[in-house]
Structures are given as structure tokens and as C-alpha cells.
Design a protein around this motif. Structure first.
Motif, short mmCIF file in Angstrom:
data_model
loop_
_atom_site.label_atom_id
_atom_site.label_comp_id
_atom_site.label_asym_id
_atom_site.label_seq_id
_atom_site.Cartn_x
_atom_site.Cartn_y
_atom_site.Cartn_z
N UNK A 240 -4.21 1.47 4.08
CA UNK A 240 -3.85 0.77 2.85
C UNK A 240 -4.65 1.24 1.65
N UNK A 241 -4.64 0.41 0.62
CA UNK A 241 -5.27 0.77 -0.65
C UNK A 241 -6.43 -0.17 -0.98
N UNK A 242 -7.55 0.43 -1.38
CA UNK A 242 -8.69 -0.35 -1.83
C UNK A 242 -8.36 -1.18 -3.07
N UNK A 243 -7.40 -0.69 -3.85
CA UNK A 243 -6.97 -1.44 -5.04
C UNK A 243 -6.32 -2.75 -4.65
N UNK A 244 -5.46 -2.70 -3.64
CA UNK A 244 -4.80 -3.93 -3.16
C UNK A 244 -5.84 -4.90 -2.59
#
Length: 123
Positions: A61-65
Motif C-alpha cells: 500500500x501507500x504511506x500516504x494513505x
């Protein structure tokens, strides 16, 4: 006895995890490292660090999410988040007000330390 400041580092690159862990231990900081979002989320509810350092591109996944999730929770919304990435730049993430900093990879360890100390002092 003053509690050591605790930093969570979410980074899929084992070398970077090890380097940050060893490096920050020299400055009397405790570091817990995670290689993926799944592992991170398992402990997210059990303890709260003084600072999050999140890689943006992760295998699951994304660290931003994940930063959005952290900022959405009452218990963690005031904890500073420092993002790092080799594939994005500051412009792309500056829209998020809860992101307190961004480190472009490859990074200079002392630049990283200064940013971390600044955020810990302010929190």
C-alpha cells in the motif's frame, strides 16, 4: 527517569530500516521498525510513538494513505508524520496539512536527524 522518545519507522528496505534504527539509537531515541503496512497496523493500536517516519511506496500500500489513517484517529492525530520517498517530491505531498515533513531519498542521515529532532522538540 525520562522516557526515551519513540519513533515508528515504516520502510520496506531492510538496509534503510537497520541504518535508521542504529543511527537514532545513538541519539537516545527508541526506534520500532516495520516492513509493511500490515505489520504496522497490528501495533498501531497498542502503542503510540512520538513520531512516525513513513515510506510512501510500500509492498502492501501507500504511506500516504496510512498517514491519512493516523491523522483521522483522535489518539494519533497530533503525532507528527515525516514521509520519505525516492519517487515523489515535496510539491506532491504539501497539500496534506498533517504531514510535518518530507525527506527525499537517498537522504543524508544528519539532515534526517535534524528534521526528526525539530519535530520531536515541537511535539
Amino acid at each position: 527517569d525520562i522516557m526515551k522518545k519513540l519513533i515508528y519507522v515504516l520502510e520496506d528496505d531492510e538496509d534503510i530500516r537497520d541504518i535508521l534504527s542504529i543511527f537514532f539509537s545513538h541519539f537516545d531515541l527508541e526506534v520500532k521498525t516495520f516492513e509493511d503496512i500490515k505489520g504496522f497496523k497490528e501495533v498501531m493500536e497498542t502503542s503510540i510513538p512520538d513520531l512516525y517516519i513513513l515510506d510512501i511506496n510500500l509492498p502492501d500500500g501507500s504511506g500516504l494513505d496510512l498517514a491519512d489513517c493516523i491523522a483521522a484517529k483522535d489518539s494519533t492525530r497530533n503525532i507528527p508524520i515525516l514521509l520519505m520517498s525516492a519517487h515523489m517530491d515535496t510539491q506532491e505531498i504539501s497539500d496534506s496539512t498533517f504531514i510535518k515533513g518530507f525527506i527525499q531519498k537517498p537522504f543524508d542521515l544528519y539532515f534526517m536527524k535534524d528534521k526528526v529532532m525539530e519535530l520531536l522538540a515541537a511535539s
